[in-house]
Motif scaffolding. Structure first.
Motif, PDB file in Angstrom:
ATOM      1  N   ASP A  18       0.829  -1.209   0.000  1.00  0.00           N
ATOM      2  CA  ASP A  18       0.000   0.000   0.000  1.00  0.00           C
ATOM      3  C   ASP A  18       0.865   1.260   0.000  1.00  0.00           C
ATOM      4  O   ASP A  18       0.582   2.216  -0.725  1.00  0.00           O
ATOM      5  N   ALA A  19       1.908   1.264   0.805  1.00  0.00           N
ATOM      6  CA  ALA A  19       2.781   2.438   0.894  1.00  0.00           C
ATOM      7  C   ALA A  19       3.472   2.704  -0.441  1.00  0.00           C
ATOM      8  O   ALA A  19       3.554   3.857  -0.888  1.00  0.00           O
ATOM      9  N   ASN A  22       0.922   4.039  -2.904  1.00  0.00           N
ATOM     10  CA  ASN A  22       0.621   5.440  -2.597  1.00  0.00           C
ATOM     11  C   ASN A  22       1.743   6.359  -3.051  1.00  0.00           C
ATOM     12  O   ASN A  22       1.490   7.458  -3.553  1.00  0.00           O
ATOM     13  N   ASP A  23       2.994   5.919  -2.876  1.00  0.00           N
ATOM     14  CA  ASP A  23       4.137   6.722  -3.339  1.00  0.00           C
ATOM     15  C   ASP A  23       4.116   6.887  -4.850  1.00  0.00           C
ATOM     16  O   ASP A  23       4.386   7.969  -5.376  1.00  0.00           O
ATOM     17  N   VAL A  25       1.468   6.677  -6.895  1.00  0.00           N
ATOM     18  CA  VAL A  25       0.345   7.536  -7.270  1.00  0.00           C
ATOM     19  C   VAL A  25       0.679   8.998  -6.965  1.00  0.00           C
ATOM     20  O   VAL A  25       0.427   9.899  -7.782  1.00  0.00           O
ATOM     21  N   SER A  26       1.270   9.244  -5.812  1.00  0.00           N
ATOM     22  CA  SER A  26       1.651  10.605  -5.446  1.00  0.00           C
ATOM     23  C   SER A  26       2.699  11.162  -6.417  1.00  0.00           C
ATOM     24  O   SER A  26       2.607  12.318  -6.851  1.00  0.00           O
ATOM     25  N   ARG A 140      -8.009  -1.860   6.657  1.00  0.00           N
ATOM     26  CA  ARG A 140      -6.648  -1.338   6.805  1.00  0.00           C
ATOM     27  C   ARG A 140      -5.745  -2.388   7.440  1.00  0.00           C
ATOM     28  O   ARG A 140      -6.063  -2.939   8.500  1.00  0.00           O
TER      29      ARG A 140
END
Length: 167
Positions: A18-19, A22-23, A25-26, A140
């Motif tokens: 997930d991290a 997210n990185d 996508v960011s 989560r």
């Protein structure tokens, strides 16, 4: 307890995935922003050059004092600096995304421009807070990991109480 530990390890892995996602996508949206920022900086430079030409024409015919030329030149120089900064930010954004996607440095892909195809959706979102919290608590990895950890602690407590009984 061992089953709970195995499940917690799986959840640690899911949290790491997930991290990373997210990185990525960011980094993608930072690249979109950097491209748009460069485009706006270029438009700003064009407007500053147009203002400079208008100012020069007005100074030539005597409608403005020659000192106005210095201000117009400073405006053009400031916009050129903004473009240099925006180009650098764009290259940095591309490099960050390539790095997160594990593109090898010696690959020909490393030197190609990354052109985003999506644009941000500006539609306002009004999430249902209760539903969002329920989903967060049930999906989560961090929350699930704590639930497994709590179950393991309860098993350890039960085992410790059992060891206190006479043989």
């Amino acid at each position: 307890i061992a089953k709970n530990n195995a499940a917690m390890s799986d959840l640690d892995f899911a949290a790491e995935v997930d991290a990373v996602l997210n990185d990525v996508v960011s980094a993608y949206w930072n690249l979109v922003y950097a491209r748009d920022n460069l485009r706006f900086a270029e438009q700003s430079l064009d407007l500053a050059k147009e203002l400079y030409e208008n100012t020069r024409a007005r100074v030539d015919v005597g409608l403005l004092a020659p000192i106005e030329m210095a201000q117009a030149e400073a405006g053009v120089a400031a916009r050129e600096e903004t473009i240099v900064v925006a180009e650098s930010a764009l290259r940095d954004s591309e490099d960050r995304l390539r790095s997160l996607l594990n593109v090898p440095l010696d690959s020909e892909l490393w030197n190609k421009a990354v052109v985003p195809t999506d644009k941000p959706d500006s539609t306002p979102v009004r999430p249902d807070l209760k539903t969002a919290l329920t989903q967060a608590m049930s999906k989560r990895p961090e929350v699930l990991k704590f639930q497994y950890d709590l179950a393991s602690k309860r098993l350890e407590l039960a085992a410790a109480k059992n060891r206190l009984k006479p043989g």
